[in-house]
Write a protein that holds these residues in place. Structure first.
Motif, mmCIF file in Angstrom:
data_model
loop_
_atom_site.group_PDB
_atom_site.id
_atom_site.type_symbol
_atom_site.label_atom_id
_atom_site.label_comp_id
_atom_site.label_asym_id
_atom_site.label_seq_id
_atom_site.Cartn_x
_atom_site.Cartn_y
_atom_site.Cartn_z
ATOM 1 N N LEU A 24 -73.893 -27.981 90.657
ATOM 2 C CA LEU A 24 -73.426 -26.658 90.256
ATOM 3 C C LEU A 24 -74.298 -25.528 90.786
ATOM 4 C CD1 LEU A 24 -72.500 -27.600 86.610
ATOM 5 C CD2 LEU A 24 -70.970 -27.314 88.542
ATOM 6 N N ALA A 25 -75.540 -25.860 91.114
ATOM 7 C CA ALA A 25 -76.420 -24.803 91.579
ATOM 8 C C ALA A 25 -75.885 -24.152 92.844
ATOM 9 C CB ALA A 25 -77.817 -25.365 91.842
ATOM 10 N N ALA A 26 -75.129 -24.927 93.636
ATOM 11 C CA ALA A 26 -74.600 -24.399 94.886
ATOM 12 C C ALA A 26 -73.603 -23.288 94.650
ATOM 13 C CB ALA A 26 -73.938 -25.519 95.700
ATOM 14 N N CYS A 27 -73.084 -23.243 93.407
ATOM 15 C CA CYS A 27 -72.062 -22.241 93.113
ATOM 16 C C CYS A 27 -72.633 -21.018 92.423
ATOM 17 C CB CYS A 27 -70.965 -22.872 92.251
ATOM 18 S SG CYS A 27 -70.072 -24.148 93.141
ATOM 19 N N GLY A 28 -73.935 -20.958 92.258
ATOM 20 C CA GLY A 28 -74.571 -19.772 91.699
ATOM 21 C C GLY A 28 -73.995 -19.408 90.354
ATOM 22 N N GLY A 29 -73.486 -18.189 90.231
ATOM 23 C CA GLY A 29 -72.993 -17.682 88.957
ATOM 24 C C GLY A 29 -71.643 -18.205 88.568
ATOM 25 N N GLY A 30 -71.014 -19.018 89.428
ATOM 26 C CA GLY A 30 -69.740 -19.615 89.075
ATOM 27 C C GLY A 30 -68.605 -18.617 88.977
ATOM 28 N N SER A 31 -68.627 -17.576 89.793
ATOM 29 C CA SER A 31 -67.580 -16.551 89.690
ATOM 30 C C SER A 31 -66.924 -16.315 91.041
ATOM 31 C CB SER A 31 -68.166 -15.237 89.177
ATOM 32 O OG SER A 31 -68.681 -15.396 87.884
ATOM 33 N N GLU A 32 -66.669 -17.437 91.791
ATOM 34 C CA GLU A 32 -66.090 -17.314 93.114
ATOM 35 C C GLU A 32 -64.769 -16.579 93.122
ATOM 36 O OE1 GLU A 32 -67.830 -19.896 92.318
ATOM 37 O OE2 GLU A 32 -69.034 -20.478 94.024
ATOM 38 N N SER A 33 -64.077 -16.614 92.002
ATOM 39 C CA SER A 33 -62.750 -16.012 91.997
ATOM 40 C C SER A 33 -62.809 -14.489 92.036
ATOM 41 C CB SER A 33 -61.964 -16.462 90.759
ATOM 42 O OG SER A 33 -62.624 -16.074 89.587
ATOM 43 N N GLY A 34 -63.998 -13.951 91.943
ATOM 44 C CA GLY A 34 -64.161 -12.508 92.086
ATOM 45 C C GLY A 34 -63.623 -11.732 90.911
ATOM 46 N N GLY A 35 -63.658 -12.337 89.739
ATOM 47 C CA GLY A 35 -63.165 -11.647 88.549
ATOM 48 C C GLY A 35 -61.743 -12.036 88.279
ATOM 49 N N HIS A 36 -61.426 -12.304 87.052
ATOM 50 C CA HIS A 36 -60.112 -12.798 86.679
ATOM 51 C C HIS A 36 -59.115 -11.658 86.662
ATOM 52 C CE1 HIS A 36 -57.366 -15.646 85.056
ATOM 53 N NE2 HIS A 36 -58.333 -16.533 84.901
ATOM 54 N N SER A 37 -57.955 -11.923 87.213
ATOM 55 C CA SER A 37 -56.923 -10.885 87.253
ATOM 56 C C SER A 37 -56.001 -10.957 86.057
ATOM 57 C CB SER A 37 -56.099 -11.021 88.536
ATOM 58 O OG SER A 37 -55.392 -12.242 88.537
ATOM 59 N N GLY A 38 -56.348 -11.843 85.084
ATOM 60 C CA GLY A 38 -55.454 -12.023 83.945
ATOM 61 C C GLY A 38 -55.231 -10.763 83.151
ATOM 62 N N GLN A 201 -54.926 -18.505 89.831
ATOM 63 C CA GLN A 201 -55.170 -19.928 89.606
ATOM 64 C C GLN A 201 -55.481 -20.673 90.900
ATOM 65 O OE1 GLN A 201 -53.114 -22.009 86.564
ATOM 66 N NE2 GLN A 201 -52.798 -20.190 85.318
ATOM 67 N N ASN A 202 -54.940 -20.234 92.022
ATOM 68 C CA ASN A 202 -55.362 -20.827 93.291
ATOM 69 C C ASN A 202 -56.840 -20.537 93.556
ATOM 70 O OD1 ASN A 202 -53.185 -22.278 94.371
ATOM 71 N ND2 ASN A 202 -52.208 -20.432 95.176
ATOM 72 N N ALA A 203 -57.288 -19.315 93.223
ATOM 73 C CA ALA A 203 -58.709 -18.988 93.384
ATOM 74 C C ALA A 203 -59.569 -19.848 92.472
ATOM 75 C CB ALA A 203 -58.942 -17.508 93.094
ATOM 76 N N GLU A 204 -59.109 -20.089 91.255
ATOM 77 C CA GLU A 204 -59.864 -20.922 90.327
ATOM 78 C C GLU A 204 -59.860 -22.389 90.744
ATOM 79 O OE1 GLU A 204 -59.504 -18.162 86.303
ATOM 80 O OE2 GLU A 204 -58.164 -19.890 86.510
ATOM 81 N N ILE A 205 -58.786 -22.849 91.363
ATOM 82 C CA ILE A 205 -58.771 -24.217 91.897
ATOM 83 C C ILE A 205 -59.870 -24.366 92.948
ATOM 84 C CG2 ILE A 205 -57.459 -25.827 93.342
ATOM 85 C CD1 ILE A 205 -54.921 -24.810 91.832
ATOM 86 N N THR A 206 -59.979 -23.371 93.828
ATOM 87 C CA THR A 206 -61.046 -23.396 94.832
ATOM 88 C C THR A 206 -62.417 -23.407 94.169
ATOM 89 O OG1 THR A 206 -59.658 -22.227 96.435
ATOM 90 C CG2 THR A 206 -62.040 -22.147 96.792
ATOM 91 N N GLU A 207 -62.579 -22.592 93.156
ATOM 92 C CA GLU A 207 -63.840 -22.526 92.418
ATOM 93 C C GLU A 207 -64.170 -23.867 91.764
ATOM 94 O OE1 GLU A 207 -65.713 -20.113 88.553
ATOM 95 O OE2 GLU A 207 -63.810 -19.481 89.432
ATOM 96 N N MET A 208 -63.181 -24.476 91.137
ATOM 97 C CA MET A 208 -63.420 -25.751 90.444
ATOM 98 C C MET A 208 -63.725 -26.876 91.418
ATOM 99 S SD MET A 208 -60.830 -25.673 87.149
ATOM 100 C CE MET A 208 -59.342 -25.110 88.002
#
Length: 215
Positions: A24-38, A201-208
């Motif tokens: 998980l360290a490779a993902c830093g803050g875990g916010s690749e999706s750039g903020g949720h658009s929900g 959700q596609n962005a979150e799939i990439t993040e996960m």
């Protein structure tokens, strides 16, 4: 109630990814999706009081099905607070809750204004008309009772791996349902929300996938 892609296959995937997963360290803050658009999707969907405009059966199916789909995602996300070991997983679960809760409220408002039934739980209305019957509930990506029971038993890194693997599949199902709405729906607010769901959700799939060491 099992399907050809039940937990056995999913467990094998988890076992394969668990060794190299959760780097998980490779993902830093875990916010690749750039903020949720929900939150944006909830506001762009507008108030339910304006939802009595032109709509079709696809719009009804989308709202009824996606409410149940979102309800299960919330159930999964709520487990993360007490079971996940990864801060990134907890952050993702929190964002899912904050986005999908308001979307459920918005879609419920549409259905009420249309005089249609509003699901009260993810299994309360059975199969939705027009949905791909690729899972036990008639909706793609939905987990069955055994899947959910297994997730509830997990904690720590085992929970993280199972949660991410299951949520990826769940998100893929939501994207499939939202894409059908974009292509066949008539009600503008619903097709707009569907577009937001596909993007987010596609962005979150990439993040996960990155959290699982696949990206």
């Amino acid at each position: 109630m099992s399907t050809p892609r039940t937990f056995t296959r999913r467990a094998a995937l988890i076992a394969a990814t668990a060794t190299a997963a959760l780097v998980l360290a490779a993902c830093g803050g875990g916010s690749e999706s750039g903020g949720h658009s929900g939150d944006d999707s909830a506001s762009s969907s507008s108030n339910a009081t304006t939802a009595a405009g032109a709509h079709n059966t696809q719009d009804v199916s989308f709202a009824q099905g996606m409410i149940q789909h979102h309800q299960q995602a919330l159930e999964m996300a709520q487990l993360a607070a007490g079971r996940a070991s990864s801060a990134e997983v907890k952050d993702l679960a929190s964002r899912i809750e904050k986005a999908q809760g308001p979307e459920i409220q918005t879609m419920s408002g549409w259905l009420k204004s249309w005089g249609e039934d509003v699901p009260t739980s993810h299994g309360s209305m059975g199969s939705m008309p027009g949905m791909d019957h690729s899972s036990h509930s008639g909706m793609p990506g939905m987990m069955d009772a055994k899947d959910m029971d297994e997730l509830r038993k997990m904690s720590g890194k085992d929970f993280d791996a199972m949660f991410l693997t299951m949520m990826i599949e769940h998100h893929k199902g939501a994207v499939e349902m939202a894409t059908a709405e974009k292509n066949k729906g008539k009600y503008g607010a619903a097709t707009s929300m569907a577009d937001d769901i596909v993007t987010t959700q596609n962005a979150e799939i990439t993040e996960m996938n990155k959290l699982l060491g696949k990206g």
